[in-house]
Design a protein around this motif. Structure first.
Motif, PDB file in Angstrom:
ATOM      1  N   LEU A 181       0.831  -1.197   0.000  1.00  0.00           N
ATOM      2  CA  LEU A 181       0.000   0.000   0.000  1.00  0.00           C
ATOM      3  C   LEU A 181       0.869   1.252   0.000  1.00  0.00           C
ATOM      4  O   LEU A 181       0.551   2.250  -0.637  1.00  0.00           O
ATOM      5  CB  LEU A 181      -0.919  -0.007   1.224  1.00  0.00           C
ATOM      6  CG  LEU A 181      -1.953   1.106   1.321  1.00  0.00           C
ATOM      7  CD1 LEU A 181      -2.879   1.074   0.105  1.00  0.00           C
ATOM      8  CD2 LEU A 181      -2.772   0.935   2.599  1.00  0.00           C
ATOM      9  N   SER A 182       1.991   1.191   0.694  1.00  0.00           N
ATOM     10  CA  SER A 182       2.945   2.305   0.718  1.00  0.00           C
ATOM     11  C   SER A 182       4.330   1.762   1.038  1.00  0.00           C
ATOM     12  O   SER A 182       4.467   0.831   1.828  1.00  0.00           O
ATOM     13  CB  SER A 182       2.551   3.339   1.776  1.00  0.00           C
ATOM     14  OG  SER A 182       3.562   4.322   1.908  1.00  0.00           O
ATOM     15  N   THR A 183       5.333   2.317   0.400  1.00  0.00           N
ATOM     16  CA  THR A 183       6.724   1.940   0.706  1.00  0.00           C
ATOM     17  C   THR A 183       7.509   3.129   1.255  1.00  0.00           C
ATOM     18  O   THR A 183       8.744   3.105   1.285  1.00  0.00           O
ATOM     19  CB  THR A 183       7.426   1.401  -0.556  1.00  0.00           C
ATOM     20  OG1 THR A 183       7.376   2.393  -1.592  1.00  0.00           O
ATOM     21  CG2 THR A 183       6.764   0.130  -1.043  1.00  0.00           C
ATOM     22  N   HIS A 184       6.798   4.168   1.710  1.00  0.00           N
ATOM     23  CA  HIS A 184       7.481   5.364   2.200  1.00  0.00           C
ATOM     24  C   HIS A 184       8.330   5.082   3.429  1.00  0.00           C
ATOM     25  O   HIS A 184       9.249   5.826   3.739  1.00  0.00           O
ATOM     26  CB  HIS A 184       6.460   6.473   2.525  1.00  0.00           C
ATOM     27  CG  HIS A 184       5.849   7.066   1.285  1.00  0.00           C
ATOM     28  ND1 HIS A 184       4.729   7.869   1.309  1.00  0.00           N
ATOM     29  CD2 HIS A 184       6.196   6.963  -0.018  1.00  0.00           C
ATOM     30  CE1 HIS A 184       4.413   8.236   0.087  1.00  0.00           C
ATOM     31  NE2 HIS A 184       5.291   7.697  -0.739  1.00  0.00           N
ATOM     32  N   GLY A 185       8.024   4.004   4.141  1.00  0.00           N
ATOM     33  CA  GLY A 185       8.816   3.656   5.317  1.00  0.00           C
ATOM     34  C   GLY A 185      10.169   3.070   4.981  1.00  0.00           C
ATOM     35  O   GLY A 185      11.021   2.920   5.861  1.00  0.00           O
ATOM     36  N   GLY A 186      10.383   2.702   3.707  1.00  0.00           N
ATOM     37  CA  GLY A 186      11.676   2.189   3.268  1.00  0.00           C
ATOM     38  C   GLY A 186      12.123   0.965   4.046  1.00  0.00           C
ATOM     39  O   GLY A 186      11.351   0.031   4.275  1.00  0.00           O
ATOM     40  N   GLN A 187      13.367   0.981   4.508  1.00  0.00           N
ATOM     41  CA  GLN A 187      13.956  -0.167   5.191  1.00  0.00           C
ATOM     42  C   GLN A 187      13.273  -0.497   6.516  1.00  0.00           C
ATOM     43  O   GLN A 187      13.381  -1.622   7.007  1.00  0.00           O
ATOM     44  CB  GLN A 187      15.454   0.081   5.430  1.00  0.00           C
ATOM     45  CG  GLN A 187      16.303   0.008   4.183  1.00  0.00           C
ATOM     46  CD  GLN A 187      16.335  -1.391   3.596  1.00  0.00           C
ATOM     47  OE1 GLN A 187      16.559  -2.369   4.302  1.00  0.00           O
ATOM     48  NE2 GLN A 187      16.106  -1.492   2.294  1.00  0.00           N
ATOM     49  N   SER A 188      12.547   0.463   7.088  1.00  0.00           N
ATOM     50  CA  SER A 188      11.836   0.174   8.341  1.00  0.00           C
ATOM     51  C   SER A 188      10.708  -0.826   8.141  1.00  0.00           C
ATOM     52  O   SER A 188      10.205  -1.411   9.105  1.00  0.00           O
ATOM     53  CB  SER A 188      11.276   1.471   8.942  1.00  0.00           C
ATOM     54  OG  SER A 188      10.255   2.013   8.117  1.00  0.00           O
ATOM     55  N   LEU A 189      10.299  -1.043   6.881  1.00  0.00           N
ATOM     56  CA  LEU A 189       9.238  -1.998   6.571  1.00  0.00           C
ATOM     57  C   LEU A 189       9.769  -3.403   6.294  1.00  0.00           C
ATOM     58  O   LEU A 189       8.986  -4.314   6.025  1.00  0.00           O
ATOM     59  CB  LEU A 189       8.433  -1.512   5.364  1.00  0.00           C
ATOM     60  CG  LEU A 189       7.668  -0.200   5.538  1.00  0.00           C
ATOM     61  CD1 LEU A 189       7.027   0.219   4.234  1.00  0.00           C
ATOM     62  CD2 LEU A 189       6.624  -0.329   6.637  1.00  0.00           C
ATOM     63  N   LYS A 190      11.079  -3.583   6.336  1.00  0.00           N
ATOM     64  CA  LYS A 190      11.652  -4.903   6.103  1.00  0.00           C
ATOM     65  C   LYS A 190      11.085  -5.905   7.098  1.00  0.00           C
ATOM     66  O   LYS A 190      10.916  -5.610   8.282  1.00  0.00           O
ATOM     67  CB  LYS A 190      13.182  -4.843   6.228  1.00  0.00           C
ATOM     68  CG  LYS A 190      13.894  -6.123   5.826  1.00  0.00           C
ATOM     69  CD  LYS A 190      15.397  -6.004   6.038  1.00  0.00           C
ATOM     70  CE  LYS A 190      16.029  -5.051   5.044  1.00  0.00           C
ATOM     71  NZ  LYS A 190      15.995  -5.558   3.658  1.00  0.00           N
ATOM     72  N   ASN A 191      10.772  -7.096   6.600  1.00  0.00           N
ATOM     73  CA  ASN A 191      10.221  -8.196   7.402  1.00  0.00           C
ATOM     74  C   ASN A 191       8.804  -7.919   7.908  1.00  0.00           C
ATOM     75  O   ASN A 191       8.315  -8.630   8.797  1.00  0.00           O
ATOM     76  CB  ASN A 191      11.135  -8.527   8.590  1.00  0.00           C
ATOM     77  CG  ASN A 191      12.521  -8.963   8.136  1.00  0.00           C
ATOM     78  OD1 ASN A 191      12.662  -9.687   7.153  1.00  0.00           O
ATOM     79  ND2 ASN A 191      13.548  -8.507   8.845  1.00  0.00           N
ATOM     80  N   VAL A 192       8.136  -6.906   7.342  1.00  0.00           N
ATOM     81  CA  VAL A 192       6.745  -6.618   7.671  1.00  0.00           C
ATOM     82  C   VAL A 192       5.868  -7.154   6.550  1.00  0.00           C
ATOM     83  O   VAL A 192       6.197  -7.027   5.367  1.00  0.00           O
ATOM     84  CB  VAL A 192       6.523  -5.095   7.836  1.00  0.00           C
ATOM     85  CG1 VAL A 192       5.046  -4.783   8.012  1.00  0.00           C
ATOM     86  CG2 VAL A 192       7.324  -4.569   9.020  1.00  0.00           C
ATOM     87  N   LYS A 193       4.735  -7.786   6.890  1.00  0.00           N
ATOM     88  CA  LYS A 193       3.789  -8.269   5.882  1.00  0.00           C
ATOM     89  C   LYS A 193       3.130  -7.046   5.239  1.00  0.00           C
ATOM     90  O   LYS A 193       2.269  -6.405   5.818  1.00  0.00           O
ATOM     91  CB  LYS A 193       2.740  -9.163   6.545  1.00  0.00           C
ATOM     92  CG  LYS A 193       1.643  -9.680   5.595  1.00  0.00           C
ATOM     93  CD  LYS A 193       2.139 -10.797   4.696  1.00  0.00           C
ATOM     94  CE  LYS A 193       0.994 -11.566   4.034  1.00  0.00           C
ATOM     95  NZ  LYS A 193       0.343 -10.884   2.915  1.00  0.00           N
ATOM     96  N   ARG A 194       3.531  -6.731   4.023  1.00  0.00           N
ATOM     97  CA  ARG A 194       3.060  -5.512   3.366  1.00  0.00           C
ATOM     98  C   ARG A 194       2.367  -5.774   2.028  1.00  0.00           C
ATOM     99  O   ARG A 194       1.952  -4.839   1.360  1.00  0.00           O
ATOM    100  CB  ARG A 194       4.221  -4.533   3.182  1.00  0.00           C
ATOM    101  CG  ARG A 194       5.385  -5.088   2.395  1.00  0.00           C
ATOM    102  CD  ARG A 194       6.626  -4.206   2.528  1.00  0.00           C
ATOM    103  NE  ARG A 194       7.701  -4.652   1.652  1.00  0.00           N
ATOM    104  CZ  ARG A 194       8.537  -5.642   1.942  1.00  0.00           C
ATOM    105  NH1 ARG A 194       8.425  -6.263   3.099  1.00  0.00           N
ATOM    106  NH2 ARG A 194       9.481  -5.990   1.103  1.00  0.00           N
ATOM    107  N   HIS A 195       2.270  -7.040   1.635  1.00  0.00           N
ATOM    108  CA  HIS A 195       1.617  -7.414   0.382  1.00  0.00           C
ATOM    109  C   HIS A 195       0.427  -8.321   0.686  1.00  0.00           C
ATOM    110  O   HIS A 195       0.378  -8.967   1.733  1.00  0.00           O
ATOM    111  CB  HIS A 195       2.613  -8.111  -0.541  1.00  0.00           C
ATOM    112  CG  HIS A 195       3.842  -7.306  -0.822  1.00  0.00           C
ATOM    113  ND1 HIS A 195       5.041  -7.519  -0.171  1.00  0.00           N
ATOM    114  CD2 HIS A 195       4.053  -6.267  -1.672  1.00  0.00           C
ATOM    115  CE1 HIS A 195       5.942  -6.655  -0.612  1.00  0.00           C
ATOM    116  NE2 HIS A 195       5.370  -5.880  -1.519  1.00  0.00           N
ATOM    117  N   PRO A 196      -0.538  -8.410  -0.219  1.00  0.00           N
ATOM    118  CA  PRO A 196      -1.805  -9.078   0.086  1.00  0.00           C
ATOM    119  C   PRO A 196      -1.725 -10.598   0.154  1.00  0.00           C
ATOM    120  O   PRO A 196      -0.751 -11.217  -0.278  1.00  0.00           O
ATOM    121  CB  PRO A 196      -2.717  -8.641  -1.065  1.00  0.00           C
ATOM    122  CG  PRO A 196      -1.782  -8.360  -2.193  1.00  0.00           C
ATOM    123  CD  PRO A 196      -0.541  -7.785  -1.559  1.00  0.00           C
TER     124      PRO A 196
END
Length: 301
Positions: free
Chosen positions: A220-235
């Motif tokens: 939905l958004s990648t503005h968090g960059g590397q802070s989103l690593k290992n986070v479920k961010r895709h459907p």
């Protein structure tokens, strides 16, 4: 301006932007070797289709033995080189770990073949233009992209750096289909036409799913960059879902329920109940009942 000045300026840029230079670096994976490994793996996954033609059953074990030995040596060496990009790998056990991971991967080949057999059948069953399973194996770009992902995903699960991504980006360059090696693909997957499909790292796809060209299963958004690593961010796409061309399904909390149909050019950022149809006017209809419910389009913005 003399040519020597140009050369000096380029050398200086090597020092200024050292992060994209490999001067004095002795060890790194070889992209050409990794692509050759893909071709050899394709050969043994589909015996008789690629590589040696006219392969006889009484010779297949000897031919496979030769190929596996080459694959084992080359893959082990490339994994060992890739470990230089792994922060958690200990120098003292890298050689042993490379051997173990190579053997572990090779043991997954029968399972990879099992899954690919279901993918070929699903593609044949779902495409009235398909003449045969052989045509799909030899020529369909969507099937090739799935094959590469199934190989790369097993290496990804073994926490091997670089190599899985090199493999899937090679498939991306050939097919226009971008599947991250981290994506989990269920059995009986059909990718039809395929051009422009993007499937993100933490996507989970169930069984008997059909995906058409231009579909994005993204964040939905990648503005968090590397802070989103290992986070479920895709459907998550559940079983028996069809997603038609140019649809976008975004977000790690988004679940497309079992048996749903996502129409072309739709934009989905919230979960879709099981057994529904979504069109580009954001109308959802329960497939397995006689009722229909209209949802405000703002629900999907």
């Amino acid at each position: 301006m003399k040519l020597d000045t140009v050369i000096d300026d380029i050398v200086e840029s090597y020092q200024t932007h050292n992060e994209i230079s490999k001067v004095d670096a002795i060890r790194q994976p070889d992209k050409a070797v990794i692509i050759d490994l893909l071709e050899r793996l394709q050969d043994i996954i589909f015996p008789g289709f690629f590589g040696r033609k006219g392969l006889k059953s009484d010779y297949v074990k000897y031919y496979l033995g030769d190929q596996i030995q080459i694959i084992y040596n080359d893959l082990k060496n490339q994994i060992l080189l890739a470990f230089d990009y792994c922060e958690n790998c200990k120098d003292s056990c890298k050689e042993e770990e490379a051997r173990d991971k190579t053997l572990t991967f090779l043991k997954t080949i029968p399972q990879i073949r099992e899954y690919l057999a279901t993918d070929a059948q699903a593609t044949f069953d779902g495409d009235p233009a398909a003449i045969s399973i052989s045509e799909i194996v030899l020529s369909y770009p969507g099937y090739y992209a799935i094959m590469v992902n199934r190989i790369a995903h097993e290496l990804y699960k073994l926490n091997i750096p670089l190599i899985p991504r090199i493999m899937t980006e090679h498939a991306h360059s050939l097919t226009g289909i971008d599947i991250h090696p981290g994506a989990t693909l269920g059995k009986y997957l059909m990718i039809d036409h395929g051009t422009g499909i993007v499937i993100g790292e933490t996507t989970v796809i169930g069984e008997h799913v059909q995906i058409y060209q231009g579909v994005t299963l993204g964040a939905l958004s990648t503005h968090g960059g590397q802070s989103l690593k290992n986070v479920k961010r895709h459907p998550t796409i559940e079983d028996n879902v069809t997603i038609y061309s140019n649809a976008s399904v975004l977000g790690g909390d988004t679940v497309v329920g079992e048996g749903s149909i996502i129409g072309g050019n739709t934009f989905i950022i919230k979960s879709v109940p099981s057994g529904t149809i979504v069109n580009n006017k954001a109308v959802m209809r329960f497939k397995y009942s006689d009722t229909a419910e209209d949802f405000n389009q703002n629900e999907f913005k």
